[in-house]
Motif scaffolding. Structure first.
Motif, PDB file in Angstrom:
ATOM      1  N   ALA A   1       0.820  -1.221   0.000  1.00 40.93           N
ATOM      2  CA  ALA A   1       0.000   0.000   0.000  1.00 40.93           C
ATOM      3  C   ALA A   1       0.850   1.265   0.000  1.00 40.93           C
ATOM      4  N   GLY A   2       2.012   1.180  -0.644  1.00 44.90           N
ATOM      5  CA  GLY A   2       2.860   2.358  -0.817  1.00 44.90           C
ATOM      6  C   GLY A   2       3.820   2.650   0.307  1.00 44.90           C
ATOM      7  N   GLU A   3       3.710   1.958   1.433  1.00 45.22           N
ATOM      8  CA  GLU A   3       4.606   2.180   2.584  1.00 45.22           C
ATOM      9  C   GLU A   3       4.716   3.659   2.935  1.00 45.22           C
ATOM     10  N   GLY A   4       3.551   4.304   3.098  1.00 44.53           N
ATOM     11  CA  GLY A   4       3.559   5.710   3.495  1.00 44.53           C
ATOM     12  C   GLY A   4       4.184   6.639   2.480  1.00 44.53           C
ATOM     13  N   GLY A   5       4.133   6.257   1.213  1.00 44.53           N
ATOM     14  CA  GLY A   5       4.684   7.086   0.152  1.00 44.53           C
ATOM     15  C   GLY A   5       6.050   6.670  -0.322  1.00 44.53           C
ATOM     16  N   MET A   6       6.709   5.740   0.364  1.00 44.24           N
ATOM     17  CA  MET A   6       8.037   5.288  -0.049  1.00 44.24           C
ATOM     18  C   MET A   6       7.986   4.504  -1.362  1.00 44.24           C
ATOM     19  N   LEU A   7       6.869   3.801  -1.604  1.00 41.27           N
ATOM     20  CA  LEU A   7       6.753   2.948  -2.789  1.00 41.27           C
ATOM     21  C   LEU A   7       5.663   3.445  -3.739  1.00 41.27           C
ATOM     22  N   GLY A   8       5.325   4.708  -3.626  1.00 42.76           N
ATOM     23  CA  GLY A   8       4.279   5.278  -4.467  1.00 42.76           C
ATOM     24  C   GLY A   8       3.278   6.042  -3.631  1.00 42.76           C
TER      25      GLY A   8
ATOM     26  N   ASP B   1     -13.880  -0.583   3.307  1.00 43.81           N
ATOM     27  CA  ASP B   1     -12.565  -0.447   3.919  1.00 43.81           C
ATOM     28  C   ASP B   1     -11.472  -0.402   2.850  1.00 43.81           C
ATOM     29  N   GLY B   2     -10.290   0.061   3.257  1.00 41.95           N
ATOM     30  CA  GLY B   2      -9.153   0.099   2.367  1.00 41.95           C
ATOM     31  C   GLY B   2      -8.444   1.444   2.444  1.00 41.95           C
ATOM     32  N   PRO B   3      -7.346   1.591   1.679  1.00 38.43           N
ATOM     33  CA  PRO B   3      -6.778   0.587   0.774  1.00 38.43           C
ATOM     34  C   PRO B   3      -5.977  -0.487   1.528  1.00 38.43           C
ATOM     35  N   CYS B   4      -6.071  -1.697   1.007  1.00 41.83           N
ATOM     36  CA  CYS B   4      -5.377  -2.838   1.587  1.00 41.83           C
ATOM     37  C   CYS B   4      -4.416  -3.409   0.557  1.00 41.83           C
ATOM     38  N   PRO B   5      -3.194  -3.755   0.935  1.00 38.69           N
ATOM     39  CA  PRO B   5      -2.266  -4.358  -0.029  1.00 38.69           C
ATOM     40  C   PRO B   5      -2.923  -5.529  -0.750  1.00 38.69           C
ATOM     41  N   ALA B   6      -2.782  -5.581  -2.065  1.00 40.81           N
ATOM     42  CA  ALA B   6      -3.466  -6.602  -2.857  1.00 40.81           C
ATOM     43  C   ALA B   6      -3.077  -8.013  -2.445  1.00 40.81           C
ATOM     44  N   GLU B   7      -1.836  -8.201  -2.018  1.00 40.12           N
ATOM     45  CA  GLU B   7      -1.391  -9.538  -1.632  1.00 40.12           C
ATOM     46  C   GLU B   7      -2.165 -10.060  -0.423  1.00 40.12           C
TER      47      GLU B   7
END
Length: 348
Positions: free
Chosen positions: A221-228, A256-262
């Protein structure tokens, strides 16, 4: 919302005449009619007669041979809006330009019937996007799939592709576009709209409350903006927008969400949610087909008509061999009937 006369038929388009569409259409429509559903095939009688022969069905009794046969005496009524295809234009496993053009005409004819309230719902068989797009038929070069084409023909509503199986749904925010374009096509409105349509569909399927989980786009889920930053800037605001709409409309729903797709699909399919909203095509279809392939139904939500479809393609490699499973098409017919019965009682 269009109201439905429960006495109207369900139209089933045959799909590509060189694929498995003709044989699964015969099997599924025969099953539906035996259960009392008024289903009719839109397609080519010669193709269906050849398929019936390969399936060891009584051709004269099932489909007849000539375009002027009286449909009322046949177990499967057939609508033929175009001239019959020649035998070399409908060979199993060998699609033709004429077959591509015919596929598009069958879709348009059936769509127009449902719009004109001559039919309750449209169920589409598997087509080849490439064969249609290269057929030379008017407007065919822009064909990207049923969902987009039917929405464009109708000219109203914003379609959402949803896969349904056992009252579990996966909707797609974006559909047939390159992966590199997904991020730029995600908007707060498009994500919220897909979520809202998922809630509405699940409610119509009896989910009270309708529990929906929205996927993230990026790993973790982007890791707080680190990955998007799409989660922070687009998806999270969309979730809040959808929640506000649910509350305003008075739906019994959990969003609910966003939740990591995995994690999202494992959690949802484990029973905690009734549906998942995926950001792009394969994010949603891979887990859905792994779990429900052959039994899932493609539903176009967000349009003023009911349209369902199979969850698979033309399967040219096994066309004409009688091996194709008609389960998904039967489920698509069954769900179309279920949705049309619900809409026939609606007055909104």
């Amino acid at each position: 919302m269009q109201t439905i006369d429960s006495a109207m038929p369900i139209l089933v388009t045959m799909g590509c005449p060189s694929g498995v569409g003709p044989e699964i259409a015969l099997r599924a429509v025969l099953q539906a009619r035996q259960k009392g559903l008024d289903c009719r095939i839109v397609g080519d009688r010669g193709t269906l007669a050849a398929a019936a022969s390969r399936l060891d069905l009584d051709v004269d009794r099932i489909v007849g041979h000539r375009t002027h046969d009286d449909n009322s005496n046949l177990p499967i009524p057939i609508l033929e809006p175009v001239a019959p295809l020649h035998a070399d234009e409908r060979k199993p496993g060998r699609p033709s330009m004429a077959g591509g053009a015919a596929q598009l005409t069958w879709i348009d004819f059936a769509t127009d019937w449902v719009l004109a309230r001559k039919a309750a719902a449209l169920v589409t068989g598997p087509v080849s996007k490439e064969v249609i797009a290269t057929s030379g038929a008017p407007g065919a070069d822009s064909f990207k799939g049923h969902t987009e084409h039917i929405a464009r023909r109708i000219g109203q509503g914003t379609p959402v592709m949803v896969f349904v199986a056992d009252s579990f749904a996966v909707s797609l925010v974006t559909t047939h576009l390159p992966l590199r374009d997904v991020s730029s096509c995600l908007t707060i409105e498009s994500i919220s709209h897909a979520t809202r349509q998922t809630v509405v569909l699940l409610a119509r399927l009896g989910c009270q409350p309708a529990r929906v989980l929205i996927c993230a786009l990026n790993p973790h889920a982007g890791e707080g903006g680190m990955l998007g930053d799409e989660e922070m800037n687009v998806i999270e605001p969309a979730v809040q927008d959808a929640k506000a709409w649910v509350k305003q409309q008075g739906f019994e729903a959990i969003v609910d969400g966003p939740c990591p797709a995995e994690s999202a699909f494992r959690i949802a399919m484990g029973g905690r949610y009734d549906g998942v909203v995926a950001m792009y095509h394969d994010q949603g279809t891979i887990p859905m087909k792994l779990r429900y392939f052959g039994h899932a139904v493609n539903v176009t939500a967000g349009l003023p008509i009911i349209r369902t479809s199979v969850d698979h393609g033309t399967a040219y490699d096994i066309a004409g061999q009688g091996k194709a499973d008609a389960g998904s098409l039967w489920e698509a017919i069954h769900l179309a009937d279920r949705l049309s019965q619900g809409r026939s009682k609606s007055h909104d």
